[in-house]
Scaffold this active site. Structure first.
Site, PDB file in Angstrom:
ATOM      1  N   CYS A   1       0.816  -1.228   0.000  1.00 19.76           N
ATOM      2  CA  CYS A   1       0.000   0.000   0.000  1.00 19.76           C
ATOM      3  C   CYS A   1       0.845   1.272   0.000  1.00 19.76           C
ATOM      4  O   CYS A   1       0.324   2.361  -0.249  1.00 19.76           O
ATOM      5  CB  CYS A   1      -0.952   0.000   1.180  1.00 19.76           C
ATOM      6  SG  CYS A   1      -1.957  -1.491   1.269  1.00 19.76           S
TER       7      CYS A   1
ATOM      8  N   HIS B   1      -3.183   6.916   3.177  1.00 18.94           N
ATOM      9  CA  HIS B   1      -3.605   5.614   2.658  1.00 18.94           C
ATOM     10  C   HIS B   1      -4.977   5.289   3.257  1.00 18.94           C
ATOM     11  O   HIS B   1      -5.195   5.429   4.457  1.00 18.94           O
ATOM     12  CB  HIS B   1      -2.575   4.550   3.038  1.00 18.94           C
ATOM     13  CG  HIS B   1      -3.039   3.165   2.713  1.00 18.94           C
ATOM     14  ND1 HIS B   1      -3.627   2.859   1.500  1.00 18.94           N
ATOM     15  CD2 HIS B   1      -3.033   2.010   3.439  1.00 18.94           C
ATOM     16  CE1 HIS B   1      -3.946   1.578   1.508  1.00 18.94           C
ATOM     17  NE2 HIS B   1      -3.605   1.052   2.659  1.00 18.94           N
TER      18      HIS B   1
ATOM     19  N   ASN C   1     -10.029  -0.342   0.711  1.00 20.67           N
ATOM     20  CA  ASN C   1      -8.563  -0.286   0.662  1.00 20.67           C
ATOM     21  C   ASN C   1      -8.091  -0.855  -0.672  1.00 20.67           C
ATOM     22  O   ASN C   1      -8.133  -2.061  -0.891  1.00 20.67           O
ATOM     23  CB  ASN C   1      -7.985  -1.089   1.834  1.00 20.67           C
ATOM     24  CG  ASN C   1      -6.474  -1.076   1.866  1.00 20.67           C
ATOM     25  OD1 ASN C   1      -5.812  -0.731   0.894  1.00 20.67           O
ATOM     26  ND2 ASN C   1      -5.905  -1.481   2.986  1.00 20.67           N
TER      27      ASN C   1
END
Ligand code: COA
Length: 310
Positions: A109, A234, A264
């Site tokens: 990520c 994020h 996500n």
């Protein structure tokens, strides 16, 4: 000095929407719990990394107005390549009709920010125009009967065109890249397997590394929290973002958020949220924009951008 300025952004999402209600059918969970504990309401699934990357990349090229023939390098951040071999970047380069070097970056990520910092470094050694894409199709490695991970992960792509500019000050004022492989076991997928995660441990470390990384980047940039116009974190869990923003003395109004609608999306998370914030007119020329993320590895990355490089 030579510095790389973002001149175009683009995003792509697969069409299939997976709501929290849908997840109630496959896993032992419920909409109220997911919204309360993560902030996520729905997500998109069903994408391929190359296809989504091409769509987002094309939009970023169109927005910047650059002739694709002038792109000198493609950097694709992904932790879900379409194949083991070759790098998905090569496939995307061909489909976009680019004539340049291309490579994948895997920092989970944190990938897009890793790629952007690496690209900024490449600009200083003579590369003029770089397309940086962050894309993941995590649905391919998510077990939808396993509530721990099924509620979080999804697919998407975000892209940015970085173009060289001659300027007195850098467009990236500070950055930080980190990794702690001792924590590799708290979030992983074996080759051919599905994601396995120790949620609480990831949560605990995530807040800490986001705060530490953002502080290092602000210090390198010589910027205080109140000078930052927009934070693009994020999009993992709204509670992680709230906790980190609070510790950094940054009000939540300064955060770019899209996780309620997209979940996500790993490497795509930061560029998609940035693209949306810019489209919504939340960033003015000269604004300081802080990107900060973390992911499997564990990795973390942050960067302070002066918007438009001015
Ligand atoms: N649906 C319904 N109930 C759930 C649930 C779910 N998906 N997951 C856990 N629960 C229950 C547990 O059984 C527990 O019940 P109990 O109190 O009766 O025992 C309770 O909810 C709390 O469980 P816990 O595991 O402590 O939940 P949590 O608040 O830590 O939330 C995560 C779980 C996964 C949402 C959270 O830990 C998280 O977001 N971690 C970070 C993950 C992340 O960001 N990963 C990506 C990194 S890039």
């Amino acid at each position: 000095m030579r510095t790389g300025v973002i001149t175009g952004l683009g995003s792509a999402l697969p069409e299939q929407v997976l709501t929290n209600k849908d997840l109630e059918l496959s896993a032992n969970t419920n909409d109220e719990w997911i919204v309360d504990r993560t902030g996520i309401r729905e997500r998109r699934i069903g994408g391929m990394t190359s296809t989504l990357s091409v769509e987002a990349g094309r939009k970023a090229l169109d927005q910047s107005g650059i002739d694709p023939a002038e792109i000198d390098l493609l950097v694709l951040a992904t932790t879900t390549p379409d194949q083991m071999v070759p790098a998905t970047a090569s496939v995307v380069q061909h489909q976009l009709g680019l004539n340049c070097g291309a490579f994948d970056v895997n920092a989970a990520c944190s990938g897009f920010t890793y790629g952007l910092v690496a690209a900024q470094g490449m600009v200083t050694i003579g590369v003029n125009n770089i397309l940086v894409i962050g894309c993941d199709s995590l649905s391919r490695i998510t077990d939808y009967t396993e509530r721990n991970t099924a509620i979080l992960f999804a697919d998407g792509a975000g892209a940015a065109v970085l173009q060289v500019q001659e300027a007195d000050t850098p467009a990236m004022l500070g950055w930080d890249l980190g990794s702690d492989g001792a924590a590799a076991g708290i979030l992983y997928a074996e080759i051919g397997g599905k994601l396995v995660m120790e949620g609480r441990e990831v949560f605990r470390r995530a807040v800490r590394v986001m705060v530490d990384s953002a502080r290092k980047t602000m210090e390198m940039a010589g910027v205080t929290a109140d000078e930052v116009a927009l934070v693009v974190p994020h999009q993992a869990n709204i509670r992680i973002i709230e906790s980190a923003m609070n510790k950094l003395d940054l009000p939540m109004e300064k955060a770019a958020l899209n996780l309620a609608r997209v979940g996500n999306t790993s490497s795509a998370s930061i560029p998609m949220a940035l693209d949306e914030a810019v489209a919504d007119g939340r960033v003015k020329p000269g604004d300081l924009v802080l990107l900060v993320g973390f992911g499997a590895g564990m990795t973390w990355a942050s960067a302070m951008l002066r918007w438009d490089g001015a």
